[in-house]
Design a protein around this motif. Structure first.
Motif, PDB file in Angstrom:
ATOM      1  N   UNK A 216       0.887  -1.294   0.109  1.00  0.00           N
ATOM      2  CA  UNK A 216      -0.062  -0.022   0.064  1.00  0.00           C
ATOM      3  C   UNK A 216       0.974   1.312  -0.106  1.00  0.00           C
ATOM      4  N   UNK A 217       1.908   1.259   0.649  1.00  0.00           N
ATOM      5  CA  UNK A 217       3.145   2.607   0.977  1.00  0.00           C
ATOM      6  C   UNK A 217       3.445   2.700  -0.443  1.00  0.00           C
ATOM      7  N   UNK A 218       4.072   1.401  -1.157  1.00  0.00           N
ATOM      8  CA  UNK A 218       4.715   1.670  -2.452  1.00  0.00           C
ATOM      9  C   UNK A 218       3.878   2.296  -3.354  1.00  0.00           C
ATOM     10  N   UNK A 219       2.595   1.615  -3.426  1.00  0.00           N
ATOM     11  CA  UNK A 219       1.533   2.238  -4.609  1.00  0.00           C
ATOM     12  C   UNK A 219       1.252   3.790  -4.336  1.00  0.00           C
ATOM     13  N   UNK A 220       1.646   4.248  -3.120  1.00  0.00           N
ATOM     14  CA  UNK A 220       1.203   5.578  -2.767  1.00  0.00           C
ATOM     15  C   UNK A 220       2.687   6.505  -2.842  1.00  0.00           C
ATOM     16  N   UNK A 221       3.719   5.716  -3.268  1.00  0.00           N
ATOM     17  CA  UNK A 221       5.090   6.469  -3.143  1.00  0.00           C
ATOM     18  C   UNK A 221       5.194   7.093  -1.771  1.00  0.00           C
ATOM     19  N   UNK A 222       5.083   6.386  -0.477  1.00  0.00           N
ATOM     20  CA  UNK A 222       5.251   6.738   0.829  1.00  0.00           C
ATOM     21  C   UNK A 222       6.113   5.763   1.286  1.00  0.00           C
ATOM     22  N   UNK A 223       6.693   6.150   2.562  1.00  0.00           N
ATOM     23  CA  UNK A 223       7.373   5.049   3.218  1.00  0.00           C
ATOM     24  C   UNK A 223       6.072   4.300   4.109  1.00  0.00           C
ATOM     25  N   UNK A 224       6.735   3.286   4.871  1.00  0.00           N
ATOM     26  CA  UNK A 224       5.903   2.465   5.644  1.00  0.00           C
ATOM     27  C   UNK A 224       5.393   3.580   6.984  1.00  0.00           C
ATOM     28  N   UNK A 225       6.246   4.123   7.388  1.00  0.00           N
ATOM     29  CA  UNK A 225       5.770   5.054   8.376  1.00  0.00           C
ATOM     30  C   UNK A 225       4.858   6.100   8.148  1.00  0.00           C
ATOM     31  N   UNK A 226       4.850   6.789   6.782  1.00  0.00           N
ATOM     32  CA  UNK A 226       3.932   7.625   6.450  1.00  0.00           C
ATOM     33  C   UNK A 226       2.784   7.129   6.261  1.00  0.00           C
ATOM     34  N   UNK A 227       2.828   5.807   5.448  1.00  0.00           N
ATOM     35  CA  UNK A 227       1.369   5.292   5.348  1.00  0.00           C
ATOM     36  C   UNK A 227       0.797   4.879   6.896  1.00  0.00           C
TER      37      UNK A 227
END
Length: 62
Positions: free
Chosen positions: A28-39
């Protein structure tokens, strides 16, 4: 801006997640170009908004 040092503005901790949940979160984080922490922060903020009946329209990447 506040004079509070960055290390005092954030809670820093460690959590354990079941492997399938961690994999889902990483995807989910990768699909939104975020870190896991940001997600995680985004998901928790959304849950807080839902619990409080509020919605912050200024948020991005919804």
């Amino acid at each position: 801006m506040t004079d509070t040092p960055p290390q005092k503005r954030y809670w820093r901790g460690q959590i354990r997640l079941p492997a399938p949940l961690a994999a889902w979160l990483a995807e989910r984080a990768a699909a939104r170009y975020r870190t896991i922490n940001a997600e995680i922060v985004d998901l928790v903020l959304r849950a807080q908004e839902q619990a409080n009946g509020t919605n912050h329209l200024s948020r991005t990447n919804q």
